[in-house]
Design a protein around this motif. Structure first.
Motif, PDB file in Angstrom:
ATOM      1  N   VAL A  80      17.124   4.826  -3.424  1.00 46.43           N
ATOM      2  CA  VAL A  80      15.336   4.724  -3.697  1.00 46.43           C
ATOM      3  C   VAL A  80      14.844   3.541  -3.671  1.00 46.43           C
ATOM      4  O   VAL A  80      13.797   3.169  -2.930  1.00 46.43           O
ATOM      5  CB  VAL A  80      15.000   5.102  -5.222  1.00 46.43           C
ATOM      6  N   ILE A  81      15.780   2.286  -3.973  1.00 40.49           N
ATOM      7  CA  ILE A  81      15.231   1.206  -4.038  1.00 40.49           C
ATOM      8  C   ILE A  81      14.985   0.703  -2.382  1.00 40.49           C
ATOM      9  O   ILE A  81      13.992   0.040  -2.159  1.00 40.49           O
ATOM     10  CB  ILE A  81      16.128   0.068  -4.708  1.00 40.49           C
ATOM     11  N   SER A  82      16.118   1.086  -1.515  1.00 35.43           N
ATOM     12  CA  SER A  82      16.028   0.768  -0.206  1.00 35.43           C
ATOM     13  C   SER A  82      14.820   1.358   0.323  1.00 35.43           C
ATOM     14  O   SER A  82      14.006   0.473   1.476  1.00 35.43           O
ATOM     15  CB  SER A  82      17.418   0.753   0.461  1.00 35.43           C
ATOM     16  N   ILE A  83      14.508   2.357   0.031  1.00 37.24           N
ATOM     17  CA  ILE A  83      13.551   3.159   0.854  1.00 37.24           C
ATOM     18  C   ILE A  83      12.040   2.436   0.310  1.00 37.24           C
ATOM     19  O   ILE A  83      10.933   2.239   1.186  1.00 37.24           O
ATOM     20  CB  ILE A  83      13.331   4.488   0.558  1.00 37.24           C
ATOM     21  N   LYS A  84      11.969   2.270  -1.053  1.00 42.09           N
ATOM     22  CA  LYS A  84      10.681   1.676  -1.608  1.00 42.09           C
ATOM     23  C   LYS A  84      10.587   0.487  -0.995  1.00 42.09           C
ATOM     24  O   LYS A  84       9.454  -0.043  -0.705  1.00 42.09           O
ATOM     25  CB  LYS A  84      11.046   1.729  -3.212  1.00 42.09           C
ATOM     26  N   GLN A  86      11.555  -0.856   1.923  1.00 41.49           N
ATOM     27  CA  GLN A  86      11.243  -0.780   3.016  1.00 41.49           C
ATOM     28  C   GLN A  86       9.742  -0.592   3.282  1.00 41.49           C
ATOM     29  O   GLN A  86       9.249  -1.291   4.025  1.00 41.49           O
ATOM     30  CB  GLN A  86      11.825   0.341   3.793  1.00 41.49           C
ATOM     31  N   SER A  87       9.160   0.338   2.504  1.00 39.30           N
ATOM     32  CA  SER A  87       7.990   0.848   2.837  1.00 39.30           C
ATOM     33  C   SER A  87       6.972  -0.057   2.130  1.00 39.30           C
ATOM     34  O   SER A  87       5.653  -0.376   2.617  1.00 39.30           O
ATOM     35  CB  SER A  87       7.456   2.258   2.141  1.00 39.30           C
ATOM     36  N   PHE A  88       7.201  -0.844   1.111  1.00 40.76           N
ATOM     37  CA  PHE A  88       6.419  -1.896   0.438  1.00 40.76           C
ATOM     38  C   PHE A  88       6.428  -2.944   1.468  1.00 40.76           C
ATOM     39  O   PHE A  88       5.312  -3.360   1.660  1.00 40.76           O
ATOM     40  CB  PHE A  88       6.982  -2.466  -0.636  1.00 40.76           C
ATOM     41  N   LEU A  89       7.380  -3.583   2.031  1.00 43.19           N
ATOM     42  CA  LEU A  89       7.327  -4.646   2.920  1.00 43.19           C
ATOM     43  C   LEU A  89       6.783  -4.238   4.348  1.00 43.19           C
ATOM     44  O   LEU A  89       5.822  -5.162   4.703  1.00 43.19           O
ATOM     45  CB  LEU A  89       8.785  -4.936   3.412  1.00 43.19           C
ATOM     46  N   LEU A  93       2.508  -4.032   1.927  1.00 44.51           N
ATOM     47  CA  LEU A  93       2.166  -5.605   2.052  1.00 44.51           C
ATOM     48  C   LEU A  93       1.214  -5.905   3.242  1.00 44.51           C
ATOM     49  O   LEU A  93       0.201  -6.785   2.711  1.00 44.51           O
ATOM     50  CB  LEU A  93       3.576  -6.446   2.107  1.00 44.51           C
ATOM     51  N   PRO A  94       1.330  -5.486   4.269  1.00 44.75           N
ATOM     52  CA  PRO A  94       0.312  -6.066   5.342  1.00 44.75           C
ATOM     53  C   PRO A  94      -1.048  -5.673   4.907  1.00 44.75           C
ATOM     54  O   PRO A  94      -1.852  -6.371   5.182  1.00 44.75           O
ATOM     55  CB  PRO A  94       1.114  -5.093   6.555  1.00 44.75           C
ATOM     56  N   ASN A  95      -1.057  -4.512   4.475  1.00 38.96           N
ATOM     57  CA  ASN A  95      -2.627  -4.080   3.974  1.00 38.96           C
ATOM     58  C   ASN A  95      -2.874  -4.900   2.900  1.00 38.96           C
ATOM     59  O   ASN A  95      -4.256  -5.205   2.733  1.00 38.96           O
ATOM     60  CB  ASN A  95      -2.614  -2.605   3.629  1.00 38.96           C
ATOM     61  N   ILE A  96      -2.278  -5.215   1.828  1.00 40.16           N
ATOM     62  CA  ILE A  96      -2.465  -6.211   0.535  1.00 40.16           C
ATOM     63  C   ILE A  96      -3.057  -7.306   1.123  1.00 40.16           C
ATOM     64  O   ILE A  96      -4.206  -7.797   0.785  1.00 40.16           O
ATOM     65  CB  ILE A  96      -1.416  -6.176  -0.213  1.00 40.16           C
ATOM     66  N   PHE A  97      -2.219  -8.077   2.236  1.00 40.01           N
ATOM     67  CA  PHE A  97      -2.606  -9.401   2.730  1.00 40.01           C
ATOM     68  C   PHE A  97      -4.049  -9.319   3.278  1.00 40.01           C
ATOM     69  O   PHE A  97      -4.709  -9.945   3.231  1.00 40.01           O
ATOM     70  CB  PHE A  97      -1.450  -9.881   3.436  1.00 40.01           C
TER      71      PHE A  97
ATOM     72  N   THR B  99       4.967  -1.477  -8.558  1.00 43.89           N
ATOM     73  CA  THR B  99       6.318  -1.449  -7.480  1.00 43.89           C
ATOM     74  C   THR B  99       7.089  -2.738  -7.606  1.00 43.89           C
ATOM     75  O   THR B  99       8.105  -2.684  -7.394  1.00 43.89           O
ATOM     76  CB  THR B  99       5.523  -1.403  -6.184  1.00 43.89           C
ATOM     77  N   MET B 100       6.159  -3.733  -7.546  1.00 46.10           N
ATOM     78  CA  MET B 100       7.021  -5.130  -7.904  1.00 46.10           C
ATOM     79  C   MET B 100       8.062  -5.048  -8.863  1.00 46.10           C
ATOM     80  O   MET B 100       9.217  -5.563  -8.920  1.00 46.10           O
ATOM     81  CB  MET B 100       6.038  -6.135  -7.986  1.00 46.10           C
ATOM     82  N   ASP B 101       7.565  -4.562  -9.865  1.00 40.92           N
ATOM     83  CA  ASP B 101       8.389  -4.390 -11.307  1.00 40.92           C
ATOM     84  C   ASP B 101       9.701  -3.550 -10.990  1.00 40.92           C
ATOM     85  O   ASP B 101      10.768  -3.924 -10.958  1.00 40.92           O
ATOM     86  CB  ASP B 101       7.843  -3.836 -12.480  1.00 40.92           C
ATOM     87  N   LEU B 102       9.598  -2.519 -10.182  1.00 43.99           N
ATOM     88  CA  LEU B 102      10.459  -1.507  -9.740  1.00 43.99           C
ATOM     89  C   LEU B 102      11.577  -2.197  -9.004  1.00 43.99           C
ATOM     90  O   LEU B 102      12.771  -2.150  -9.104  1.00 43.99           O
ATOM     91  CB  LEU B 102       9.920  -0.313  -9.156  1.00 43.99           C
TER      92      LEU B 102
END
Lengths: 123, 123
Positions: A80-84, A86-89, A93-97, B99-102
Motif C-alpha cells: 500500500v505504501i509503495s503504491i501510494k 508512487q502515485s503521490f510522487l 505532486l506535479p499537479n500540486i506544484f 497522504t503525507m501523514d500516511l
DNA sequence: TATAGTGTTATAGTTAGCTATAACACTATA
DNA sequence: TATAGTGTTATAGCTAACTATAACACTATA
C-alpha cells in the motif's frame, strides 16, 4: 460513507480499505470482512464491492480463497505504501506544484499552512 | 488533449481554459473561440464543450451573447484565482496533508521535492 | 434581406458505474 | 452429507457522460 461524485465509488472504497491497512484497523495476513458484510458496511451493492476487492487483488494487497474469503497479504502495508507513494510522487505532486505556481503560492506559504493545521488537526 | 478517466472531460476542459486565463493565452474581456472552434481544438463534441462553457458561465468567468459568442469577464483572472484558491485550500490541501501523514513524509521532505523540481521543471 | 457565423436543442446511440435480485459454485464443518 | 457461509455470475434497469448528426434561433453585416 460519504461518496463524492468525481471518483467511482469502488475506487473510493479501495482508498478507505488502504487507509485501514495503514492505520491498523485491518491487520496484515488476516481475513477481511466478506463481500456481503463489507457491502453492507459500505452501504453499497455486493457487485460494486467485488470490483473494489478485485482491484485490490490485482495490486497484490489482498488474496482470495474461494468459499473461504479474502485475506490481506503478508506485506500488505508495504504494498500500500509503495503504491501510494508512487502515485503521490508521479501524479499528485506535479499537479500540486503546478497549482501552487498558478496561485503564486511558494513553499514557505505551504509550510505555514502545514504547521497551522498541525496545531489542531493532527492526532 | 490527453483526457484522464477519473474526471469528466468537460471539467478537464474547464481546467484547461482556466489555465489559459491565468497564463495569458486568453485575455480578460476578450472573445474566446466559438463553441464549434473550441470543440475541434479540444477534439470533443460541441455538446460536451457547451457543458464546459455553461459551467464557466455559472462561475461568472465567461459571459455569453447569443449569436455573437462567449467572452471572458473583465475580472476573469481574479475569479479563476479565487475559485482555484478556495478549492485548493479546502479540498486538495487537506488530502495532501493526509497522504503525507500516511506516507510518513514531513514538510521538510516535501520542500526538498519542491526545490528539486524547480531545478529543471520551472520555466 | 440574404447569409455566414454565432449559440442551442433534440434525437438516438454507446459506455462506465451502480443498483436490485437471484441463482450458482466452492469450502468448512456439524 | 447437509448446510451455512464464502465468492461469483447473470439479468435487467438506471444515470451521467460522451458521441454523431441535424435542425433551429439569434446577430452582424454585406
Amino acid at each position: 460513507m460519504n461518496y463524492s461524485d468525481l471518483k467511482p465509488i469502488y475506487l473510493q472504497i479501495v482508498d478507505t480499505i488502504c487507509e485501514q491497512v495503514l492505520n491498523g484497523t485491518l491487520q496484515s495476513g488476516q481475513r477481511i470482512p466478506s463481500v456481503r458484510e463489507m457491502a453492507i458496511t459500505m452501504q453499497v451493492n455486493p457487485n460494486t464491492l467485488i470490483r473494489s476487492y478485485s482491484y485490490l487483488e490485482e495490486q497484490g494487497i489482498i488474496t482470495m480463497s474461494r468459499g473461504v474469503g479474502y485475506f490481506l497479504s503478508q506485506d500488505a502495508i508495504k504494498k500500500v505504501i509503495s503504491i501510494k507513494k508512487q502515485s503521490f510522487l508521479k501524479q499528485e505532486l506535479p499537479n500540486i506544484f503546478k497549482t501552487m505556481d498558478l496561485l503564486e503560492m511558494d513553499i514557505k506559504e505551504l509550510t505555514q499552512l502545514y504547521k497551522q493545521r498541525s496545531d489542531y488537526e493532527k492526532k
